[in-house]
Design a protein around this motif. Sequence first.
Motif, PDB file in Angstrom:
ATOM      1  N   GLY A  10       0.813  -1.212   0.000  1.00  0.00           N
ATOM      2  CA  GLY A  10       0.000   0.000   0.000  1.00  0.00           C
ATOM      3  C   GLY A  10       0.844   1.258   0.000  1.00  0.00           C
ATOM      4  O   GLY A  10       1.516   1.563   0.983  1.00  0.00           O
ATOM      5  N   HIS A  13      -0.287   7.669   1.577  1.00  0.00           N
ATOM      6  CA  HIS A  13       0.729   8.597   2.096  1.00  0.00           C
ATOM      7  C   HIS A  13       1.439   8.039   3.321  1.00  0.00           C
ATOM      8  O   HIS A  13       2.625   8.279   3.512  1.00  0.00           O
ATOM      9  CB  HIS A  13       0.199  10.024   2.270  1.00  0.00           C
ATOM     10  N   ASN A  14       0.727   7.214   4.113  1.00  0.00           N
ATOM     11  CA  ASN A  14       1.419   6.630   5.270  1.00  0.00           C
ATOM     12  C   ASN A  14       2.471   5.613   4.839  1.00  0.00           C
ATOM     13  O   ASN A  14       3.578   5.582   5.382  1.00  0.00           O
ATOM     14  CB  ASN A  14       0.407   5.992   6.227  1.00  0.00           C
ATOM     15  N   GLU A  33       1.919  -1.476  -4.662  1.00  0.00           N
ATOM     16  CA  GLU A  33       0.682  -0.696  -4.782  1.00  0.00           C
ATOM     17  C   GLU A  33      -0.164  -1.294  -5.891  1.00  0.00           C
ATOM     18  O   GLU A  33       0.333  -1.544  -6.991  1.00  0.00           O
ATOM     19  CB  GLU A  33       1.026   0.772  -5.068  1.00  0.00           C
ATOM     20  N   GLY A  40      -2.654   6.645  -2.673  1.00  0.00           N
ATOM     21  CA  GLY A  40      -3.871   6.224  -1.963  1.00  0.00           C
ATOM     22  C   GLY A  40      -4.940   7.298  -2.025  1.00  0.00           C
ATOM     23  O   GLY A  40      -5.254   7.823  -3.095  1.00  0.00           O
ATOM     24  N   ALA A  41      -5.490   7.653  -0.856  1.00  0.00           N
ATOM     25  CA  ALA A  41      -6.558   8.651  -0.809  1.00  0.00           C
ATOM     26  C   ALA A  41      -6.012  10.075  -0.890  1.00  0.00           C
ATOM     27  O   ALA A  41      -6.769  11.027  -0.736  1.00  0.00           O
ATOM     28  CB  ALA A  41      -7.381   8.468   0.467  1.00  0.00           C
ATOM     29  N   ILE A  62      -7.975  16.936   0.517  1.00  0.00           N
ATOM     30  CA  ILE A  62      -7.788  18.236  -0.137  1.00  0.00           C
ATOM     31  C   ILE A  62      -7.038  19.213   0.760  1.00  0.00           C
ATOM     32  O   ILE A  62      -6.388  20.122   0.265  1.00  0.00           O
ATOM     33  CB  ILE A  62      -9.140  18.868  -0.549  1.00  0.00           C
ATOM     34  N   ASP A  63      -7.156  19.031   2.078  1.00  0.00           N
ATOM     35  CA  ASP A  63      -6.506  19.972   2.994  1.00  0.00           C
ATOM     36  C   ASP A  63      -5.227  19.366   3.533  1.00  0.00           C
ATOM     37  O   ASP A  63      -5.273  18.349   4.228  1.00  0.00           O
ATOM     38  CB  ASP A  63      -7.437  20.291   4.185  1.00  0.00           C
TER      39      ASP A  63
HETATM   40  C1  LIG Z   1     -13.121  11.492   1.178  1.00  0.00           C
HETATM   41  C2  LIG Z   1     -11.859  11.679   2.006  1.00  0.00           C
HETATM   42  C3  LIG Z   1     -11.400  12.979   2.234  1.00  0.00           C
HETATM   43  C4  LIG Z   1     -10.247  13.177   2.995  1.00  0.00           C
HETATM   44  N1  LIG Z   1      -9.796  14.466   3.176  1.00  0.00           N
HETATM   45  C5  LIG Z   1      -8.645  14.672   3.833  1.00  0.00           C
HETATM   46  C6  LIG Z   1      -8.085  15.975   3.925  1.00  0.00           C
HETATM   47  O1  LIG Z   1      -8.628  16.929   3.384  1.00  0.00           O
HETATM   48  N2  LIG Z   1      -6.910  16.130   4.602  1.00  0.00           N
HETATM   49  C7  LIG Z   1      -6.268  15.071   5.181  1.00  0.00           C
HETATM   50  O2  LIG Z   1      -5.206  15.277   5.778  1.00  0.00           O
HETATM   51  N3  LIG Z   1      -6.774  13.813   5.110  1.00  0.00           N
HETATM   52  C8  LIG Z   1      -7.918  13.606   4.443  1.00  0.00           C
HETATM   53  N4  LIG Z   1      -8.418  12.335   4.325  1.00  0.00           N
HETATM   54  C9  LIG Z   1      -7.720  11.255   5.005  1.00  0.00           C
HETATM   55  C10 LIG Z   1      -6.482  10.811   4.227  1.00  0.00           C
HETATM   56  O3  LIG Z   1      -6.769  10.729   2.863  1.00  0.00           O
HETATM   57  C11 LIG Z   1      -6.070   9.465   4.791  1.00  0.00           C
HETATM   58  O4  LIG Z   1      -5.832   9.620   6.170  1.00  0.00           O
HETATM   59  C12 LIG Z   1      -4.810   8.948   4.142  1.00  0.00           C
HETATM   60  O5  LIG Z   1      -4.958   8.831   2.754  1.00  0.00           O
HETATM   61  C13 LIG Z   1      -4.468   7.601   4.772  1.00  0.00           C
HETATM   62  O6  LIG Z   1      -3.284   7.165   4.174  1.00  0.00           O
HETATM   63  P1  LIG Z   1      -2.905   5.660   4.197  1.00  0.00           P
HETATM   64  O7  LIG Z   1      -1.587   5.560   3.502  1.00  0.00           O
HETATM   65  O8  LIG Z   1      -2.987   5.109   5.577  1.00  0.00           O
HETATM   66  O9  LIG Z   1      -4.063   4.883   3.413  1.00  0.00           O
HETATM   67  P2  LIG Z   1      -4.610   5.088   1.934  1.00  0.00           P
HETATM   68  O10 LIG Z   1      -4.432   6.489   1.444  1.00  0.00           O
HETATM   69  O11 LIG Z   1      -5.978   4.513   1.919  1.00  0.00           O
HETATM   70  O12 LIG Z   1      -3.643   4.168   1.053  1.00  0.00           O
HETATM   71  C14 LIG Z   1      -3.698   2.767   1.085  1.00  0.00           C
HETATM   72  C15 LIG Z   1      -3.076   2.277  -0.220  1.00  0.00           C
HETATM   73  O13 LIG Z   1      -2.941   0.878  -0.132  1.00  0.00           O
HETATM   74  C16 LIG Z   1      -3.304   0.338  -1.399  1.00  0.00           C
HETATM   75  N5  LIG Z   1      -3.672  -1.055  -1.168  1.00  0.00           N
HETATM   76  C17 LIG Z   1      -4.664  -1.504  -0.368  1.00  0.00           C
HETATM   77  N6  LIG Z   1      -4.685  -2.857  -0.401  1.00  0.00           N
HETATM   78  C18 LIG Z   1      -3.683  -3.244  -1.229  1.00  0.00           C
HETATM   79  C19 LIG Z   1      -3.211  -4.510  -1.661  1.00  0.00           C
HETATM   80  N7  LIG Z   1      -3.779  -5.657  -1.232  1.00  0.00           N
HETATM   81  N8  LIG Z   1      -2.169  -4.557  -2.507  1.00  0.00           N
HETATM   82  C20 LIG Z   1      -1.592  -3.391  -2.945  1.00  0.00           C
HETATM   83  N9  LIG Z   1      -2.001  -2.158  -2.571  1.00  0.00           N
HETATM   84  C21 LIG Z   1      -3.043  -2.092  -1.725  1.00  0.00           C
HETATM   85  C22 LIG Z   1      -4.438   1.209  -1.852  1.00  0.00           C
HETATM   86  O14 LIG Z   1      -4.618   1.130  -3.252  1.00  0.00           O
HETATM   87  C23 LIG Z   1      -3.940   2.599  -1.434  1.00  0.00           C
HETATM   88  O15 LIG Z   1      -3.148   3.217  -2.421  1.00  0.00           O
HETATM   89  C24 LIG Z   1      -9.557  12.079   3.553  1.00  0.00           C
HETATM   90  C25 LIG Z   1     -10.019  10.773   3.319  1.00  0.00           C
HETATM   91  C26 LIG Z   1     -11.142  10.576   2.542  1.00  0.00           C
HETATM   92  C27 LIG Z   1     -11.604   9.144   2.285  1.00  0.00           C
END
Ligand SMILES: Cc1cc2nc3c(=O)[nH]c(=O)nc-3n(C[C@H](O)[C@H](O)[C@H](O)COP(=O)(O)OP(=O)(O)OC[C@H]3O[C@@H](n4cnc5c(N)ncnc54)[C@H](O)[C@@H]3O)c2cc1C
Length: 186
Positions: A10, A13-14, A33, A40-41, A62-63
């Motif tokens: 995955g 951003h984390n 990925e 991701g999101a 967005i923020d």
């Molecule tokens: C509608 C919405 C609006 C948001 N607005 C904001 C904002 O304005 N400001 C802010 O700071 N945060 C915002 N957030 C929160 C922020 O987007 C998330 O906290 C952040 O993206 C989390 O990052 P992550 O890396 O943990 O997970 P994610 O961004 O969900 O990334 C997970 C990644 O893992 C990949 N993945 C999953 N399973 C598999 C697999 N089996 N094999 C390969 N790849 C896989 C996915 O495709 C994805 O790319 C928002 C979230 C949403 C849903």
Amino acid sequence: MQEFDVIMIGAGHNGLVCAGYLLKAGYSVLLLEKQSIPGGAATTEEALPEEAPGFYFNLCAIDHEFIHLGPVVAELELEKYGLEYLFCDPVTFCPQPDGNYFLAHRSVDKTCAEIARYSDRDAAKYKEFIGFWDTLTQGITPIFNAPPKSIVDILGNYGLHNLQDLLSLLGGVDREHVTLAMSNYA
Ligand SMILES: Cc1cc2nc3c(=O)[nH]c(=O)nc-3n(C[C@H](O)[C@H](O)[C@H](O)COP(=O)(O)OP(=O)(O)OC[C@H]3O[C@@H](n4cnc5c(N)ncnc54)[C@H](O)[C@@H]3O)c2cc1C
């Protein structure tokens, strides 16, 4: 077969930040990925290639606020790799059917002046609301920048001014006003 110290699934951003720190610490990392674009999101994508070619949209996040409270951008040298934050000003444009409009600015005073075109009371309450969030942000920033180990580690990140900010939110004469302001804008 190539071997890696760490395999991560995955590239949200984390995952990206974690992989960046692991690489910086000298580990080899394989980050997998499933989507064609990492992020991701938090991606920016040409979401409407036919209707709006060349226009890129933040599909979810967005923020980008809290990232600026920690050391990630500097420690991972993201600007060296092309990151450039463009801060819009005005930040919000709300057109109205009667031809009027509302603009919010990066400057709180300018935004309050804009709100005051509609309501002096709301302008004053907005300023209180922003003051509350500024104080709250200062009060919780040390939590963001501490490893999630124990409350003692987190408290160790607190300086006197952060503690004062946090404690000032617990009471005080303006608390009811601030709560009211928050409910007005929720
Ligand atoms: C509608 C919405 C609006 C948001 N607005 C904001 C904002 O304005 N400001 C802010 O700071 N945060 C915002 N957030 C929160 C922020 O987007 C998330 O906290 C952040 O993206 C989390 O990052 P992550 O890396 O943990 O997970 P994610 O961004 O969900 O990334 C997970 C990644 O893992 C990949 N993945 C999953 N399973 C598999 C697999 N089996 N094999 C390969 N790849 C896989 C996915 O495709 C994805 O790319 C928002 C979230 C949403 C849903």
